[in-house]
Scaffold this active site. Structure first.
Site, PDB file in Angstrom:
ATOM      1  N   ASP A 260       0.836  -1.198   0.000  1.00  0.00           N
ATOM      2  CA  ASP A 260       0.000   0.000   0.000  1.00  0.00           C
ATOM      3  C   ASP A 260       0.873   1.251   0.000  1.00  0.00           C
ATOM      4  O   ASP A 260       1.547   1.556   0.980  1.00  0.00           O
ATOM      5  CB  ASP A 260      -0.912  -0.023   1.236  1.00  0.00           C
TER       6      ASP A 260
ATOM      7  N   ASP B  41      -1.818   5.800  -6.330  1.00  0.00           N
ATOM      8  CA  ASP B  41      -2.166   4.947  -5.200  1.00  0.00           C
ATOM      9  C   ASP B  41      -2.254   3.485  -5.647  1.00  0.00           C
ATOM     10  O   ASP B  41      -2.819   3.193  -6.693  1.00  0.00           O
ATOM     11  CB  ASP B  41      -3.510   5.417  -4.636  1.00  0.00           C
TER      12      ASP B  41
END
Ligand SMILES: *[C@@H]1O[C@H](CO)[C@@H](O)[C@H](O)[C@H]1NC(C)=O
Ligand SMILES: *[C@@H]1O[C@H](CO)[C@@H](O)[C@H](O)[C@H]1NC(C)=O
Ligand SMILES: *[C@@H]1O[C@H](CO)[C@@H](O)[C@H](O)[C@H]1NC(C)=O
Length: 438
Positions: free
Chosen positions: A116, A318
């Site tokens: 992440d 992201d």
């Protein structure tokens, strides 16, 4: 409706790639600092697809259904007051879709951790965890494990419980996650092994209890820009540089890679500056200056694209959001230009409001993201998803969800597949190059 990607070329690529793989395509890689990245429900992943009979596009729609929560989460972070707490592992809404092999402890215990880029801290479910379902890390069999005291600075970084008035104790912290979930963890340290690298005394949350269903089953590895992230905790080992190539969600045997450190990174790669937001140091902001549909530059008011650290507006890259989201007026402008050029009857499907008969596909224009100094012309497979019945192709982007007062544009992982994305935090730039890593 039964859906799947229609990516015959990728199937061919996958077959030819598979033939070059050694005996066990799922075996751990390879060279130092070069780690396999696999979709969480890919063949080599230990996690079962939630609906094995379901098509990949349905799975993607399922995963994308969590995007609104993640957007809301990302937006809430940028709207927060500045604080010295750059990490928010438990607040991540979406579990992310790619995992990497990591080993924790001595001897190393294998965990498949979600990667992440918008979070800093790492956390792992530990033995004795209440409510955890999957493989657990057993601290008592690791000779290098230790818990961290409430007095250490890292405890402040995770907003851990402060020390009692008298004496000390271990650092406990509780985070909400996924809207419906939370976890309780003990801040700990142990050796983290990635590829052939071992990083001693890596600080992470050892999860003791979870509630809710949204916690990544084998933990999360934060690749953000802040103080608890892999880059920060590995010191000079990776010189502030990593890159990844995310394979298609549909990829089966083969995997992409997370490359850590400057060695082996592409040399001639186009780059765009990374922008720093001191209020949200984890996030990788870039300067998106425009979007083209075909040859037409979509009219977008510059203030909608502008980077503003105070409001948090701008664009981030992201790895945990599934489909790219633009603030509503930008999305509308892109969609309207796209519709103008395709001129077909349109329908909606899930998060996608621009679906059409694939017979019109040859007229579907390419979409180009213009970053400062770098144009990314999206491959078709990063732009459209198709129904297996052949009845629909959909523009695979969406507006920020209605209930999110978002000022943030998020370039998500469906749009990053089969690209090498290079994060160079020392030179403060992001590089993008085409790479088939299926
Ligand atoms: C380690 O902990 C587990 C579970 O908490 C327990 O079953 C096991 O016996 C322990 N092993 C050792 C070597 O203490
Ligand atoms: C975390 O704290 C919240 C609020 O105090 C509580 O409801 C929740 O049960 C806690 N989570 C865990 C896993 O202990
Ligand atoms: C983004 O790029 C544009 C065009 O090059 C430039 O004018 C603007 O100053 C840049 N914004 C930031 C925040 O660097």
């Amino acid at each position: 409706m039964e859906l799947s990607f229609f990516l015959a070329t990728f199937l061919l690529i996958s077959l030819s790639t598979a033939s070059h793989l050694s005996f066990d395509p799922c075996s751990s890689s390879k060279s130092n600092s070069d780690l396999s990245v696999i979709p969480i429900y890919g063949k080599c992943s230990p996690f079962n697809s939630p609906k094995p009979s379901s098509s990949w596009a349905n799975t993607i729609l399922d995963m994308a259904s969590n995007d609104p929560k993640r957007l809301s989460y990302l937006s809430s972070l940028v709207a927060q007051k500045p604080t010295s707490v750059p990490i928010a592992p438990g607040q991540v809404i979406n579990i992310g879709n790619y995992v990497v092999r990591a080993k924790i402890g001595t001897p190393g215990q294998l965990m498949f951790m979600v990667v992440d880029t918008s979070n800093d801290a790492a956390w792992i479910p530990c033995a004795g965890c209440t409510g955890c379902s999957s493989t657990l890390f057993a601290p008592n069999t690791s000779s290098t494990y230790g818990s961290l005291d409430c007095s250490v600075p890292e405890c402040t970084h995770v907003s851990g419980l402060s020390c009692p008035a008298i004496g000390s104790g271990s650092c406990l912290f509780n985070r909400s996650y996924g809207g419906d979930s939370s976890f309780l963890a003990t801040l700990s340290r142990d050796t983290l092994s990635l590829g052939n690298d071992a990083i001693p005394n890596y600080a992470f949350g050892c999860v003791n209890a979870i509630s809710g269903k949204s916690i990544p089953p084998q933990g999360l590895l934060g690749l953000g820009r802040g103080s608890m992230s892999l880059l920060s905790q590995s010191g000079s080992l990776y010189s502030g540089v990593f890159s990844y190539c995310l394979p298609s969600f549909k990829s089966y045997y083969f995997s992409g890679s997370l490359k850590l450190g400057p060695l082996g990174q592409p040399k001639n790669i186009k780059t765009t500056p990374l922008l720093k937001n001191p209020h949200r140091p984890s996030l990788y902001y870039v300067n998106l200056t425009g979007v083209s549909v075909g040859r037409v530059s979509v009219p977008i008011a510059p203030e909608l694209l502008a980077f503003d650290p105070n409001t948090g507006s701008g664009t981030i890259i992201d790895s945990g959001t599934v489909i790219t989201r633009f603030v509503q007026p930008i999305y509308n402008a892109i969609r309207d230009e796209f519709k103008k050029q395709v001129t077909a009857p349109f329908s909606s499907l899930g998060a996608f409001d621009t679906c059409f008969a694939p017979t019109n596909e040859q007229v579907a224009p390419a979409i180009t993201f213009h970053f400062q100094g770098l144009d990314l012309k999206l491959p078709t497979e990063n732009t459209l998803i198709h129904s297996s019945s052949g009845s629909l192709a959909c523009l695979a982007m969406a507006p920020a969800p209605n209930n999110v007062n978002s000022v943030l544009n998020v370039i998500a992982n469906l749009q990053q597949q089969n690209l090498r994305i290079l994060f160079d935090t020392v030179n403060s730039h992001l590089g993008i190059a085409r790479e088939l890593c299926n």
